[in-house]
Design a protein around this motif. Sequence first.
Motif, PDB file in Angstrom:
ATOM      1  N   LYS A   1      10.461   0.604   7.359  1.00 47.58           N
ATOM      2  CA  LYS A   1       9.956   0.027   8.589  1.00 47.58           C
ATOM      3  C   LYS A   1       8.529  -0.474   8.398  1.00 47.58           C
ATOM      4  CE  LYS A   1       9.986   2.970  11.912  1.00 47.58           C
ATOM      5  NZ  LYS A   1      10.106   3.815  13.118  1.00 47.58           N
ATOM      6  N   ILE A   2       8.187  -1.531   9.122  1.00 43.44           N
ATOM      7  CA  ILE A   2       6.814  -2.042   9.199  1.00 43.44           C
ATOM      8  C   ILE A   2       6.347  -1.890  10.641  1.00 43.44           C
ATOM      9  CG2 ILE A   2       5.297  -4.042   8.940  1.00 43.44           C
ATOM     10  CD1 ILE A   2       6.382  -3.231   6.289  1.00 43.44           C
ATOM     11  N   GLU A   3       5.152  -1.349  10.827  1.00 44.21           N
ATOM     12  CA  GLU A   3       4.592  -1.235  12.170  1.00 44.21           C
ATOM     13  C   GLU A   3       3.181  -1.799  12.184  1.00 44.21           C
ATOM     14  OE1 GLU A   3       4.691   2.726  13.645  1.00 44.21           O
ATOM     15  OE2 GLU A   3       6.886   2.892  13.580  1.00 44.21           O
TER      16      GLU A   3
ATOM     17  N   ALA B   1       8.455  -9.390  10.394  1.00 47.18           N
ATOM     18  CA  ALA B   1       8.278  -8.661   9.132  1.00 47.18           C
ATOM     19  C   ALA B   1       9.463  -7.742   8.859  1.00 47.18           C
ATOM     20  CB  ALA B   1       6.974  -7.866   9.172  1.00 47.18           C
ATOM     21  N   ASN B   2       9.935  -7.047   9.881  1.00 41.80           N
ATOM     22  CA  ASN B   2      11.052  -6.135   9.674  1.00 41.80           C
ATOM     23  C   ASN B   2      12.355  -6.874   9.387  1.00 41.80           C
ATOM     24  OD1 ASN B   2      10.320  -3.165  10.053  1.00 41.80           O
ATOM     25  ND2 ASN B   2       9.270  -4.102  11.789  1.00 41.80           N
ATOM     26  N   SER B   3      12.527  -8.051   9.986  1.00 45.95           N
ATOM     27  CA  SER B   3      13.748  -8.814   9.722  1.00 45.95           C
ATOM     28  C   SER B   3      13.804  -9.298   8.276  1.00 45.95           C
ATOM     29  CB  SER B   3      13.849 -10.005  10.670  1.00 45.95           C
ATOM     30  OG  SER B   3      12.845 -10.979  10.383  1.00 45.95           O
ATOM     31  N   ARG B   4      12.637  -9.522   7.657  1.00 43.51           N
ATOM     32  CA  ARG B   4      12.590 -10.020   6.275  1.00 43.51           C
ATOM     33  C   ARG B   4      12.436  -8.905   5.234  1.00 43.51           C
ATOM     34  NH1 ARG B   4      12.969 -13.736   9.508  1.00 43.51           N
ATOM     35  NH2 ARG B   4      12.582 -15.956   9.060  1.00 43.51           N
ATOM     36  N   LEU B   5      11.899  -7.737   5.654  1.00 42.09           N
ATOM     37  CA  LEU B   5      11.529  -6.725   4.667  1.00 42.09           C
ATOM     38  C   LEU B   5      12.272  -5.395   4.802  1.00 42.09           C
ATOM     39  CD1 LEU B   5       7.669  -7.296   4.763  1.00 42.09           C
ATOM     40  CD2 LEU B   5       9.260  -8.104   3.031  1.00 42.09           C
TER      41      LEU B   5
ATOM     42  N   THR C   1      -0.026 -10.583   3.029  1.00 44.44           N
ATOM     43  CA  THR C   1      -0.686 -10.152   1.785  1.00 44.44           C
ATOM     44  C   THR C   1      -0.974  -8.659   1.824  1.00 44.44           C
ATOM     45  OG1 THR C   1      -1.691 -12.327   1.438  1.00 44.44           O
ATOM     46  CG2 THR C   1      -2.717 -10.460   0.322  1.00 44.44           C
ATOM     47  N   ALA C   2      -1.391  -8.161   2.982  1.00 43.31           N
ATOM     48  CA  ALA C   2      -1.662  -6.726   3.125  1.00 43.31           C
ATOM     49  C   ALA C   2      -0.375  -5.921   2.942  1.00 43.31           C
ATOM     50  CB  ALA C   2      -2.285  -6.444   4.488  1.00 43.31           C
ATOM     51  N   ILE C   3       0.729  -6.429   3.475  1.00 45.84           N
ATOM     52  CA  ILE C   3       2.018  -5.739   3.315  1.00 45.84           C
ATOM     53  C   ILE C   3       2.419  -5.707   1.849  1.00 45.84           C
ATOM     54  CG2 ILE C   3       4.497  -5.909   3.799  1.00 45.84           C
ATOM     55  CD1 ILE C   3       3.737  -6.933   6.600  1.00 45.84           C
TER      56      ILE C   3
END
Length: 347
Positions: A137-139, A182-186, A218-220
């Motif tokens: 997950k990305i938050e 971001a969550n849909s891609r990662l 970039t941070a991700i």
Amino acid sequence: MELDERKLKILAAITETYLKTGEPVGSKLIAALLGGRVSPATVRNDMAVLFDLGLLEQPHTSAGRVPSHLGLRLYIDQLMPTQPLTLEERQEIEALFNRRNPDPDKLLEDSARALAKYTNCAAISTTMYKQNATVRKIELIPATAHTVVILLIASNGMIKNKVCRVDFRLTPKIVDFFTSFANSRLAGRGINEITRNYINSISFSLGEYTDIFSPLLTAIYDLCREASDGRIYRSGTSNLLEYGELRQIANQLFRVINSREELMDLIDRDENGVRVSIGRENQKLELADSTVIISKYKIGEDSMGAVGLIGPIRMDYARLLPHIEYFSQMLGKLLNETLEDQDDPGA
């Protein structure tokens, strides 16, 4: 040569006495420990056979013997009495985890510190990189109007965070949009698949918003690189100075413990459960007079990390092995619960 029951009892008695005292063991003492049912002369003869088989060693010219590494291996694998943890001992270990921190990094760090204090050895705790580790997950958590904290939660138990400043004003709508994007891609994608080129490709898919959101992507990417490496926490290295047999080689031991590459070489093997490597079994000259104990813990169905001890060859294996096994089970359980809580939107 197959050892008969008497020789096995003599080997076990020598080993257990040596582990308690650290001193060579003589035939008279062993005869007494066996209740006088065997004469000292018979014990000496059997000790000579065990010596010729490489199971005993004679450290100096005294009549006493100590177990060799081969003898210790036989003792641990076949002769050591099992000592299941008592309810009090289980509760004592569980109490070490009472102050849970929801951050797995902090939980691993505290675990290494607790294990070192509990065993008086050097302790390590680690997550381990797996080829199938994925982004869970990305938050995004807005901190100021132009600053956001990005959280990346990975399947190898890591939560990584990074503060990122942007040139636009953060609104709830923008935060929700980027989080969903971001969550849909990662989410669900292997961390090792998230390369610089992949980040660039999804950045370009944002069209006119590419330049705006590039700092966040970039941070991700940076967080993915950190998560893929896993973490190693060390504690209690100075405990090794308390053992006379290790004091002279302390510098070499410290070098191994402080080297990520050396530690991962010790840890990252396929064996599950508790693994004990005695002295020269470690295949590292620096550890020829030490024992390494590694116990894997699991997140889900995968072995994703380990706790370990580095200490003298002369340690209380019968007590320490069930303790470290239960310790790693508790750590894995708490990490699983922590990640489940993070996945639960109602938590």
